[in-house]
Every structure is written in C-alpha cells, then in structure tokens.
Design a protein around this motif. Structure first.
Motif, PDB file in Angstrom:
ATOM      1  N   THR A 210      33.884  13.032  62.689  1.00 21.54           N
ATOM      2  CA  THR A 210      33.246  13.359  61.403  1.00 21.54           C
ATOM      3  C   THR A 210      33.111  14.863  61.197  1.00 21.54           C
ATOM      4  OG1 THR A 210      31.083  13.092  62.441  1.00 21.54           O
ATOM      5  CG2 THR A 210      31.967  11.195  61.238  1.00 21.54           C
TER       6      THR A 210
ATOM      7  N   MET B 215      28.355  12.720  53.392  1.00 18.65           N
ATOM      8  CA  MET B 215      28.333  11.283  53.709  1.00 18.65           C
ATOM      9  C   MET B 215      28.117  10.464  52.440  1.00 18.65           C
ATOM     10  SD  MET B 215      26.102   9.569  56.752  1.00 18.65           S
ATOM     11  CE  MET B 215      26.276   7.861  57.235  1.00 18.65           C
TER      12      MET B 215
ATOM     13  N   PHE C 245      30.386   4.091  57.228  1.00 21.35           N
ATOM     14  CA  PHE C 245      30.118   4.967  58.362  1.00 21.35           C
ATOM     15  C   PHE C 245      29.401   4.200  59.471  1.00 21.35           C
ATOM     16  CE2 PHE C 245      30.738   7.976  54.968  1.00 21.35           C
ATOM     17  CZ  PHE C 245      31.329   9.073  55.585  1.00 21.35           C
TER      18      PHE C 245
END
Length: 470
Positions: A246, A287, A297
C-alpha cells in the motif's frame, strides 16, 4: 585482455580516439616514471604519479619535442606541464597537453543520464560510457504504474540521436559482476572488462518478492520494466486481482485497474496506506478515494500462502486466515538494493547494503561516486541527516552533482525531495523529508496543506486536488 579506449581532449574538444590493448606495460610502470606507448598509429605519454596513471600527449606544445625524454619539462626549451591535468605551468609553450580521460557509468537511469548530460554541458570532452543490464535507453520509470499499456518509445527520455550527437555511448545487456577499485576496472558477466578514470554507480534497487509458498507462480507479477507493465495490463483485464503493498506502486496499480479489472483487493501490512511515508491523514484520504471505486482493503495483514491451480494463482491466503480468490497477484512490497557486485570492492556499504556518500556524492573510494536509489546521502534541509530517498527528482539532482564534482567544481547536494502520485485522476504532491507529523486539522476542500513539525523549521507540504485532474 582488457581494452582501454581513450579520447584526446584539448580544452573540452574531442580530437580523436585510440584503442589501446595489452595493459601489461602500464601495470609494470613504477611510481614517478613515464613511458611512451603506441596507441594505434599514435604515441602517447603514460605517467604514474603517487600510484595514479595519466595519459598525456607526448609532444611539447611549443615545437613538438618528445616529453618522454624529460620529466614533463621540455628537453629543448623548458616548458613545464602538470602531470595530473596536462596544464601548462611554465612557458614558452602556449597550449596545455592533450589529456586522455575515461569515465564509465553503470546502469541507464535518471542519475546516470543527468550525469552524462551535465558533463557534456560543462564541455567535458572525454569518453562517457553508460552501462545497463537492460536493452532500453533511459526512460521515465515513474509512468509505469500510471499508464501500464505504455510503449517503450513513448517514455524514452532521450532518443538515440541525442546520444550520437553528444558522443555518449550506451552499452546494453551488460551485467556488472565486480568492481576493482585498485586497478580501476569493471568486470562484466560476459567476461569483459572496462577501465575507468571516474566511476558513477547508479544501479538502483530491484523489487522485493514474497517469501511464502506459491510466490513463484506464473501469474505472481512485479513491476520493474515497461515489459512488466504491459504484462500486468494484459493479465488484469476483467480479472480478479490482488495487490500486495500500500505504498506508491501498489496504490497506483490498484488505481489504474479500477476501470479494467473485475475486482481489486489490496493487502497492507500497516493500518493505513502510505502510513510510513505520507502519514495517516493522507492514508485515510487515499483509502477512501479507492474504496469509492470498489477497491477492498485488508489492512494489518500479510500473505501466508499462495494456492495454485496448474502453476497459476487460485487463492491468496492471509495470516489472518482470510482466503481471497485471485486470477492475478501483483506484489509491491518494497525494494532491495542492487549492490551485490560491490562485495570485495572496498566501497563501503551500510547494514542495509546501500552505499553511503558525502555531500558531494563521493563514496569512501577516490574517483567513485554513487547516486540515485542505491545511495545513502546527507540531506541538507534535515541538518545533514543521512537518508535514502528513492525519488525520481532526487536521482536526477544526484546525477548533476556527481558530474560537477567529477570536474572538481566542489558542488554539494542542495535539493529538497519532491514526489507526486496520481490516484483515480487526482494528484498528490509532497516535498520535504518523510516525517511522523500530525495534522491539527484537515478539510477536503483544502488544496495546499502544511504539516508543522515541532522544533524544526521545516515539514511536509502537500498539494491535493480533489475536484479535478491536473
């Protein structure tokens, strides 16, 4: 046999080039001695002073007396020349001696290219060799995770004609295996050698792979080259993809695939994306941006196993016990330095195998420089704190500083790190050093945000465009 190739240089102008074979007489020359050497159809003066070799023109610039019969003082009329540089130090000569200079560069990235370009801009007339293990001219690597169906020629930084025009050699498919800093030569995997006078090491880093069962399956992919980008683009169309990582590469790949893949799942080892680089506030925003496009996620987790079906990924098993169906697994979990070939070279490396340099980008070995992602350097804006920052702009700045210091201009690095990323058509830019700072407040309609840091005069500045693509 090692082949030496030298360019004659007078006031920065290339006059001619000579192949020079069989270095045995060179290595046998005692310190403070000189000898005349035949190079092709020409004679040159080989001098050794304090253990270092210099190749100079063998004739006095006054009336052409042979200098090999003197001590760099003309035996006819007394002109004197500097044994290191060929500079005129005593008359009646009127010109400097011709000087033979050779530079060898490893790898063909931004630091390497900027170094070569700056040398030519500064009127350096010696030979420049750029060596890369790839088969491509230097290209814009930052675009690989943003436009993954990219063609090679659309991201090339300089065309072939540029290198021809400015007499910069590029050696393709050359893997360096070792560096001998005492004899000043570089060895290649094909058995060849190349002598250097000054060396820039800019071999960068390679993608770090998973360490678990199934990590070697056919559709477990990593992004390093344009060919990798095209393969990922093709494999992910209408597929169930899982992205591990990420930070910049993982998040940009997930963003790129939002209108191409059937499903996208991202696995992160931290609580939020970019947590260790941009901080939690930016992590929350990014996000949210991807989640709005259907990206799922799984944070604070990692891959335990990759299950297969006919040598291809079928499922990804997480340490939490979650099992994710997958057609393609893309790994973007960090990098490892390409420094293995430096073992035994005398060039210092830190405990992570990066190469420490000073503010002039010099290693601990004379005439050897390091730049780009492989280097650990003092950052001026952080009080000369030693950092390793793999930013494109920093690598370019390194290359320029290296070139100027190769030319003995004593220029130190004075650049502020800058990075940008693009997620679902929106850009995030930041400048400064990676810090663990906290926002006092955050509003989505802000376009310019500053992160203050206690007892520091600097922080991070972010520019975020939420409304439109820029």
């Amino acid at each position: 046999m090692c082949i030496y190739v030298h360019y004659v240089c007078v006031y920065g102008t290339v006059i001619a080039f000579f192949p020079f074979a069989d270095p045995a007489p060179v290595l046998d020359l005692d310190s403070e001695e000189m000898m005349e050497v035949e190079v092709g159809r020409h004679g040159v003066l080989l001098a050794r002073c304090n253990g270092e070799f210099t190749v100079l023109g063998n004739q006095c610039t006054h009336y052409g007396a042979p200098l090999s019969r003197g001590v760099l003082r003309c035996p006819w009329h007394g002109s004197c020349f500097n044994v290191k540089t060929g500079d005129l130090e005593e008359y009646p000569g009127i010109d400097c001696l011709q000087l033979f200079i050779l530079c060898v560069y490893q790898n063909a990235g931004p630091a390497c290219l900027m170094c070569a370009e700056t040398l030519r801009q500064e009127r350096y007339g010696g030979r420049i060799i750029m060596v890369t293990r790839d088969d491509l001219l230097p290209y814009d690597k930052t675009r690989l995770s943003k436009v993954m169906d990219v063609e090679n020629n659309s991201i090339t930084l300089r065309r072939e004609e540029f290198f021809q025009q400015f007499d910069i050699e590029v050696w393709f498919n050359k893997q360096v295996t070792s560096v001998n800093t005492e004899e000043k030569n570089v060895a290649f995997s094909d058995g060849g050698f190349q002598h250097y006078d000054q060396l820039l090491i800019a071999t960068g880093c390679r993608a770090k792979g998973l360490d678990c069962p199934g990590a070697d399956l056919d559709n477990v992919l990593m992004l390093e080259t344009p060919a990798d980008a095209r393969r990922i683009h093709s494999a992910c169309k209408d597929s169930r993809i899982v992205v591990v990582g990420t930070s910049f590469v993982g998040m940009e790949v997930a963003s790129y695939m939002t209108d191409k893949a059937a499903t996208i799942t991202v696995i992160g080892s931290s609580e939020l994306p970019y947590q260790r680089t941009l901080g939690p506030e930016i992590g929350k925003i990014t996000m949210m941006m991807l989640a709005e496009r259907g990206v799922k996620f799984y944070m604070n987790d990692s891959v335990k196993e990759v299950r297969r079906e006919d040598k291809r990924v079928k499922e990804v098993v997480l340490k939490s016990g979650t099992v994710l169906p997958a057609d393609v697994l893309i790994v973007g979990i960090g990098v490892l330095p390409n420094s293995g070939f430096l073992q035994g070279s005398g060039i210092n490396m830190d405990n992570k195998k990066y190469v420490p340099v000073d503010k002039f980008m010099r290693t601990n070995v004379a005439d050897v420089f390091c730049a780009g992602d492989l280097s650990s350097f003092p950052l001026k804006m952080a009080g000369q704190e030693r950092v390793n920052i793999g930013h494109w702009q920093i690598a370019q700045a390194h290359g320029r500083v290296v070139a100027l210091n190769m030319l003995h201009k004593q220029v130190e690095l004075n650049s502020a790190p800058f990075y940008w990323t693009v997620l679902v058509g929106r850009t995030i830019r930041y400048t400064g050093k990676r810090l663990y700072a906290v926002f006092k407040g955050f509003f989505l309609n802000y376009k310019l945000l500053y992160v203050p840091v206690s007892d520091r005069l600097w922080g991070r500045i972010y520019r975020i465009n939420i409304k439109r693509k820029i």
